[in-house]
Design an enzyme around this catalytic site. Structure first.
Site, PDB file in Angstrom:
ATOM      1  N   ASN A  46       1.238  -4.694 -15.064  1.00 58.87           N
ATOM      2  CA  ASN A  46       1.424  -4.209 -13.700  1.00 58.87           C
ATOM      3  C   ASN A  46       0.948  -5.208 -12.645  1.00 58.87           C
ATOM      4  O   ASN A  46       1.502  -5.269 -11.549  1.00 58.87           O
ATOM      5  CB  ASN A  46       0.652  -2.890 -13.540  1.00 58.87           C
ATOM      6  CG  ASN A  46       0.403  -2.544 -12.083  1.00 58.87           C
ATOM      7  OD1 ASN A  46       1.304  -2.157 -11.362  1.00 58.87           O
ATOM      8  ND2 ASN A  46      -0.843  -2.710 -11.646  1.00 58.87           N
TER       9      ASN A  46
ATOM     10  N   LYS B 246      10.236 -12.201  -9.203  1.00 57.88           N
ATOM     11  CA  LYS B 246      10.586 -10.949  -9.867  1.00 57.88           C
ATOM     12  C   LYS B 246      11.954 -11.031 -10.552  1.00 57.88           C
ATOM     13  O   LYS B 246      12.176 -10.406 -11.594  1.00 57.88           O
ATOM     14  CB  LYS B 246      10.540  -9.785  -8.868  1.00 57.88           C
ATOM     15  CG  LYS B 246       9.130  -9.389  -8.488  1.00 57.88           C
ATOM     16  CD  LYS B 246       8.319  -8.999  -9.704  1.00 57.88           C
ATOM     17  CE  LYS B 246       6.913  -8.559  -9.392  1.00 57.88           C
ATOM     18  NZ  LYS B 246       6.146  -8.184 -10.597  1.00 57.88           N
TER      19      LYS B 246
ATOM     20  N   TYR C 278       8.474 -14.185  -3.644  1.00 55.95           N
ATOM     21  CA  TYR C 278       8.181 -13.010  -4.461  1.00 55.95           C
ATOM     22  C   TYR C 278       9.447 -12.518  -5.157  1.00 55.95           C
ATOM     23  O   TYR C 278       9.432 -12.232  -6.367  1.00 55.95           O
ATOM     24  CB  TYR C 278       7.595 -11.908  -3.588  1.00 55.95           C
ATOM     25  CG  TYR C 278       7.381 -10.601  -4.298  1.00 55.95           C
ATOM     26  CD1 TYR C 278       6.337 -10.424  -5.197  1.00 55.95           C
ATOM     27  CD2 TYR C 278       8.238  -9.515  -4.060  1.00 55.95           C
ATOM     28  CE1 TYR C 278       6.137  -9.216  -5.849  1.00 55.95           C
ATOM     29  CE2 TYR C 278       8.045  -8.300  -4.703  1.00 55.95           C
ATOM     30  CZ  TYR C 278       6.998  -8.165  -5.593  1.00 55.95           C
ATOM     31  OH  TYR C 278       6.817  -6.969  -6.240  1.00 55.95           O
TER      32      TYR C 278
ATOM     33  N   THR D  40       1.090   0.917  -1.437  1.00 58.18           N
ATOM     34  CA  THR D  40       0.003   0.139  -2.018  1.00 58.18           C
ATOM     35  C   THR D  40      -0.413  -0.929  -1.018  1.00 58.18           C
ATOM     36  O   THR D  40       0.256  -1.140   0.004  1.00 58.18           O
ATOM     37  CB  THR D  40       0.455  -0.552  -3.321  1.00 58.18           C
ATOM     38  OG1 THR D  40       1.491  -1.506  -3.004  1.00 58.18           O
ATOM     39  CG2 THR D  40       0.996   0.455  -4.321  1.00 58.18           C
TER      40      THR D  40
ATOM     41  N   ASP E 145      -7.046 -11.978 -16.399  1.00 58.24           N
ATOM     42  CA  ASP E 145      -6.455 -12.661 -15.256  1.00 58.24           C
ATOM     43  C   ASP E 145      -5.134 -13.238 -15.734  1.00 58.24           C
ATOM     44  O   ASP E 145      -5.106 -14.069 -16.647  1.00 58.24           O
ATOM     45  CB  ASP E 145      -7.399 -13.768 -14.776  1.00 58.24           C
ATOM     46  CG  ASP E 145      -6.880 -14.511 -13.554  1.00 58.24           C
ATOM     47  OD1 ASP E 145      -5.665 -14.445 -13.276  1.00 58.24           O
ATOM     48  OD2 ASP E 145      -7.691 -15.176 -12.882  1.00 58.24           O
TER      49      ASP E 145
ATOM     50  N   ILE F 190      -3.507  -1.521 -19.222  1.00 56.57           N
ATOM     51  CA  ILE F 190      -2.830  -1.676 -17.941  1.00 56.57           C
ATOM     52  C   ILE F 190      -3.473  -2.820 -17.176  1.00 56.57           C
ATOM     53  O   ILE F 190      -4.672  -2.772 -16.866  1.00 56.57           O
ATOM     54  CB  ILE F 190      -2.908  -0.381 -17.105  1.00 56.57           C
ATOM     55  CG1 ILE F 190      -2.292   0.791 -17.868  1.00 56.57           C
ATOM     56  CG2 ILE F 190      -2.220  -0.570 -15.757  1.00 56.57           C
ATOM     57  CD1 ILE F 190      -2.560   2.150 -17.245  1.00 56.57           C
TER      58      ILE F 190
END
Length: 246
Positions: free
Chosen positions: A84, A154, A150, A185, A61, A11
């Site tokens: 993720n 995506k 962003y 988050t 990274d 992950i």
């Protein structure tokens, strides 16, 4: 059949938020080992303290190809790879600094997916096919004011996820595309969704359910489910079929 029991999972961005919830839920579901792939290996120590040697921190990274290749050389036993990690930007697209910001966000959120896929596809193939999971977002389907960079990243990563689904099916690798709405988050707080955010555990349990049921999409929370309700007709016709006639 429990597809998680005794499996090895990697992950990215495992030290907090959705990543941390994924670690917890996969271990609770019976995973034998979870590689916590993070930029700061020390940040994964709380997971080691909680779960012992079932969590193995490694450096990764998404903007550094060498680190991703090294992670793939380390985690040669991996069955499930969950990409993720990601970054967000709230810079106005008309700001004079926007083009540089776009390069940075796309380098992590889009190229990062491809770096992970290219490095780990041979590993998954060698281990019987396995699963590659990509954290996209409802932002892959709609622009949100103030988050356009962003959202565009995506949308691009979702497009590549679809391409990878077709390409990696040839080696028996399952693809899962995850599209959360507002989740509690640090990133969700930065985006201004604190008051409507839902627990990251919803995302983790949704991913596990998708693996168990061999599903491509995960729309895990209440906002995401509204998107899915509107989008599913298009997706069933044009995205998930093996082929679409012209």
């Amino acid at each position: 059949m429990n597809k998680i029991q005794n499996k090895t999972v990697l992950i990215t961005g495992a030290n907090r938020g959705i990543g941390k919830a994924l670690v917890t839920e996969f271990i609770n579901a019976g995973a034998a080992k979870v590689y916590a792939a993070v930029r700061n290996v020390k940040s994964a120590q709380p997971l080691v303290d909680e779960f012992g040697d079932r969590v193995v921190p490694i450096y990764a990274d998404l903007s550094d190809l060498a680190s991703i290749k090294q992670a793939a050389q380390t985690a040669t036993d991996v069955d499930v790879v969950i990409n993720n990690a990601g970054i967000i930007s709230s810079l106005d697209i008309l700001d004079e600094s926007a083009l540089g910001e776009i390069d940075t966000v796309f380098d992590v959120n889009v190229k990062g997916l491809l770096r992970v896929a290219q490095a780990f596809a041979p590993v998954l193939k060698a281990n019987g096919g396995g699963t590659l999971v990509q954290l996209n977002s409802v932002a892959s389907l709609k622009d949100f004011d103030g988050l356009s960079t962003y959202c565009a990243s995506k949308a691009a990563s979702y497009s590549f996820t679809q391409a990878l689904r077709t390409k990696l099916a040839e080696q028996g690798t399952q693809l899962v595309s995850v599209h959360p709405g507002p989740i509690a988050t640090d990133m969700g707080d930065e985006a201004g969704f604190t008051d409507v955010a839902e627990p990251p555990s919803l995302v983790a349990t949704g991913v596990i359910r998708a693996l168990e049921n061999n599903e491509f999409f995960v729309f895990p929370d209440s906002v995401a489910r509204q998107f899915h309700e509107a989008y599913q007709g298009f997706a069933k016709t044009f995205v998930t079929p093996e082929a679409v006639e012209a």
